[in-house]
Design a protein around this motif. Structure first.
Motif, PDB file in Angstrom:
ATOM      1  N   GLU A 161       6.883   2.659 -10.578  1.00  0.00           N
ATOM      2  CA  GLU A 161       5.493   2.899 -10.981  1.00  0.00           C
ATOM      3  C   GLU A 161       4.504   2.334  -9.957  1.00  0.00           C
ATOM      4  N   GLY A 162       4.833   2.520  -8.689  1.00  0.00           N
ATOM      5  CA  GLY A 162       3.941   2.100  -7.616  1.00  0.00           C
ATOM      6  C   GLY A 162       4.103   0.664  -7.160  1.00  0.00           C
ATOM      7  N   GLN A 163       4.892  -0.107  -7.899  1.00  0.00           N
ATOM      8  CA  GLN A 163       5.133  -1.502  -7.519  1.00  0.00           C
ATOM      9  C   GLN A 163       6.377  -1.584  -6.634  1.00  0.00           C
ATOM     10  N   ALA A 215       0.831  -1.212   0.000  1.00  0.00           N
ATOM     11  CA  ALA A 215       0.000   0.000   0.000  1.00  0.00           C
ATOM     12  C   ALA A 215       0.864   1.260   0.000  1.00  0.00           C
ATOM     13  N   LEU A 216       1.970   1.230   0.720  1.00  0.00           N
ATOM     14  CA  LEU A 216       2.876   2.386   0.752  1.00  0.00           C
ATOM     15  C   LEU A 216       3.445   2.679  -0.635  1.00  0.00           C
ATOM     16  N   GLY A 217       3.775   1.622  -1.366  1.00  0.00           N
ATOM     17  CA  GLY A 217       4.283   1.807  -2.725  1.00  0.00           C
ATOM     18  C   GLY A 217       3.259   2.475  -3.623  1.00  0.00           C
ATOM     19  N   LYS A 218       2.013   2.016  -3.523  1.00  0.00           N
ATOM     20  CA  LYS A 218       0.928   2.601  -4.321  1.00  0.00           C
ATOM     21  C   LYS A 218       0.688   4.058  -3.918  1.00  0.00           C
ATOM     22  N   GLY A 219       0.713   4.301  -2.607  1.00  0.00           N
ATOM     23  CA  GLY A 219       0.485   5.652  -2.115  1.00  0.00           C
ATOM     24  C   GLY A 219       1.575   6.621  -2.536  1.00  0.00           C
ATOM     25  N   ALA A 220       2.816   6.160  -2.485  1.00  0.00           N
ATOM     26  CA  ALA A 220       3.944   7.007  -2.896  1.00  0.00           C
ATOM     27  C   ALA A 220       3.801   7.418  -4.355  1.00  0.00           C
ATOM     28  N   ASN A 221       3.404   6.462  -5.185  1.00  0.00           N
ATOM     29  CA  ASN A 221       3.229   6.728  -6.610  1.00  0.00           C
ATOM     30  C   ASN A 221       2.058   7.672  -6.870  1.00  0.00           C
ATOM     31  N   TYR A 222       1.046   7.611  -6.027  1.00  0.00           N
ATOM     32  CA  TYR A 222      -0.115   8.495  -6.169  1.00  0.00           C
ATOM     33  C   TYR A 222       0.305   9.956  -5.981  1.00  0.00           C
ATOM     34  N   PHE A 240       3.573  11.152  -5.924  1.00  0.00           N
ATOM     35  CA  PHE A 240       4.738  11.531  -6.735  1.00  0.00           C
ATOM     36  C   PHE A 240       4.992  10.442  -7.778  1.00  0.00           C
ATOM     37  N   LYS A 241       4.557  10.698  -9.000  1.00  0.00           N
ATOM     38  CA  LYS A 241       4.603   9.682 -10.055  1.00  0.00           C
ATOM     39  C   LYS A 241       6.016   9.210 -10.388  1.00  0.00           C
ATOM     40  N   ASP A 242       7.002  10.090 -10.206  1.00  0.00           N
ATOM     41  CA  ASP A 242       8.366   9.718 -10.597  1.00  0.00           C
ATOM     42  C   ASP A 242       9.202   9.195  -9.426  1.00  0.00           C
ATOM     43  N   ALA A 243       8.569   8.978  -8.278  1.00  0.00           N
ATOM     44  CA  ALA A 243       9.308   8.479  -7.104  1.00  0.00           C
ATOM     45  C   ALA A 243       9.814   7.059  -7.358  1.00  0.00           C
ATOM     46  N   ASP A 244      11.051   6.814  -6.947  1.00  0.00           N
ATOM     47  CA  ASP A 244      11.584   5.451  -7.066  1.00  0.00           C
ATOM     48  C   ASP A 244      11.848   4.826  -5.695  1.00  0.00           C
ATOM     49  N   GLY A 245      11.467   5.555  -4.642  1.00  0.00           N
ATOM     50  CA  GLY A 245      11.675   5.006  -3.307  1.00  0.00           C
ATOM     51  C   GLY A 245      10.834   5.715  -2.266  1.00  0.00           C
ATOM     52  N   LEU A 246      10.763   5.101  -1.105  1.00  0.00           N
ATOM     53  CA  LEU A 246      10.007   5.680   0.007  1.00  0.00           C
ATOM     54  C   LEU A 246      10.681   5.332   1.322  1.00  0.00           C
ATOM     55  N   VAL A 247      10.721   6.317   2.205  1.00  0.00           N
ATOM     56  CA  VAL A 247      11.158   6.102   3.586  1.00  0.00           C
ATOM     57  C   VAL A 247       9.944   6.341   4.468  1.00  0.00           C
ATOM     58  N   ASP A 248       9.602   5.359   5.274  1.00  0.00           N
ATOM     59  CA  ASP A 248       8.479   5.498   6.193  1.00  0.00           C
ATOM     60  C   ASP A 248       8.985   5.242   7.608  1.00  0.00           C
ATOM     61  N   ILE A 249       8.923   6.277   8.439  1.00  0.00           N
ATOM     62  CA  ILE A 249       9.307   6.119   9.840  1.00  0.00           C
ATOM     63  C   ILE A 249       8.025   6.053  10.654  1.00  0.00           C
ATOM     64  N   LYS A 253      20.115  14.701  -0.810  1.00  0.00           N
ATOM     65  CA  LYS A 253      18.956  14.736  -1.704  1.00  0.00           C
ATOM     66  C   LYS A 253      17.802  15.479  -1.029  1.00  0.00           C
ATOM     67  N   THR A 254      16.919  16.026  -1.850  1.00  0.00           N
ATOM     68  CA  THR A 254      15.702  16.648  -1.339  1.00  0.00           C
ATOM     69  C   THR A 254      14.605  15.595  -1.276  1.00  0.00           C
ATOM     70  N   LEU A 255      14.016  15.439  -0.112  1.00  0.00           N
ATOM     71  CA  LEU A 255      12.955  14.446   0.061  1.00  0.00           C
ATOM     72  C   LEU A 255      11.618  14.975  -0.467  1.00  0.00           C
ATOM     73  N   LEU A 256      10.790  14.068  -0.934  1.00  0.00           N
ATOM     74  CA  LEU A 256       9.460  14.411  -1.432  1.00  0.00           C
ATOM     75  C   LEU A 256       8.461  14.192  -0.296  1.00  0.00           C
ATOM     76  N   ILE A 257       7.830  15.265   0.150  1.00  0.00           N
ATOM     77  CA  ILE A 257       6.931  15.180   1.302  1.00  0.00           C
ATOM     78  C   ILE A 257       5.490  15.455   0.870  1.00  0.00           C
ATOM     79  N   PRO A 258       4.594  14.488   1.016  1.00  0.00           N
ATOM     80  CA  PRO A 258       3.176  14.757   0.718  1.00  0.00           C
ATOM     81  C   PRO A 258       2.622  15.810   1.672  1.00  0.00           C
TER      82      PRO A 258
END
Length: 242
Positions: A107-109, A77-84, A86-95, A222-227
């Motif tokens: 692409e969300g996968q 779900a986090l992968g899908k949410g990250a892609n929602y 930020f379409k070009d995101a290739d990673g996610l950090v969740d604390i 790097k600059t992080l992408l923050i929803p």
């Protein structure tokens, strides 16, 4: 409309979506210990008469939601949410409250992920404990310093002992807090580098801490992408999986 319920270790998030658009969301300070009866009450309050076609559950407490039409793993779900967001995101950090996750996505996968859950260091719970020890009289985001106290232990228990020792030596709280941020970064950054990520979404309640964001960005280069609301990334992803 699709309703998702993300029961984390310390908070429960509700998201309503229609045609892949967020209609509403809510965050409650009740985590995995919450009873299903309480969740039902919160759902009814949140729905406010709106018709729900499907309910999806995710998070640590997802299996508590017996009335859910679908249950999905939070990592996916986090992968899908990250892609929602930020379409070009290739990673996610969740604390999160009890663990830290680093995901490699395309692409969300979710292609790969690292989960750090054996020690509280580098989690929201660790940060909360440190705040309790420091007995702060201002909001955490108001504390900043150019200097940084050294917290060498990678173990939460020993790190807490170090903080108490630093306080006894009259080290300013601002410097100790910066040391705590450094300690969290030292947990997260190697995980990110191992995944070789470039465009990284930062999610979870800790992602609202602007000072910590700055420390992480400095360590990562790097600059992080923050929803806009980083706590609902997982819940949004769950909705999309309905």
């Amino acid at each position: 409309m699709i309703l998702s319920i993300d029961i984390g270790s310390t908070t429960t998030k509700f998201v309503l979506m229609k045609d892949n658009k967020i209609i509403d969301y809510n965050i409650k300070d009740l985590g995995v210990v919450v009873e299903e009866s309480d969740v039902l009450k919160m759902v009814e309050e949140f729905k406010n008469g709106r018709e729900i076609k499907k309910t999806v559950a995710t998070g640590y407490g997802r299996h508590k939601i017996s009335f859910a039409d679908k249950v999905v793993p939070e990592v996916i779900a986090l992968g899908k949410g990250a892609n929602y967001f930020f379409k070009d995101a290739d990673g996610l950090v969740d604390i999160g409250g009890q663990d830290s996750k680093v995901l490699k996505i395309k692409e969300g996968q979710v292609i790969d992920f690292i989960l750090s859950d054996k020690c509280a260091a580098g989690t929201g719970k660790f940060l909360e404990k440190c705040i309790d020890i420091l007995n702060l009289d201002k909001e955490l985001n108001e504390y900043s310093s150019e200097s940084c106290a050294k917290i060498s232990s990678m173990c939460a228990v020993f790190a807490e002992s170090e903080i108490i020792s630093l306080l006894s030596k009259k080290i300013p709280k601002e410097e100790i807090i910066m040391g705590i941020y450094d300690s969290i970064s030292n947990r997260i950054v190697p995980m990110v580098k191992r995944m070789k990520l470039e465009k990284i979404v930062f999610s979870g309640g800790v992602a609202k801490n602007k000072i910590l964001i700055g420390v992480l960005e400095r360590h990562l280069g790097k600059t992080l992408l923050i929803p806009e609301e980083p706590q609902i990334v997982c819940a949004v992803g769950a909705c999309l999986m309905a």
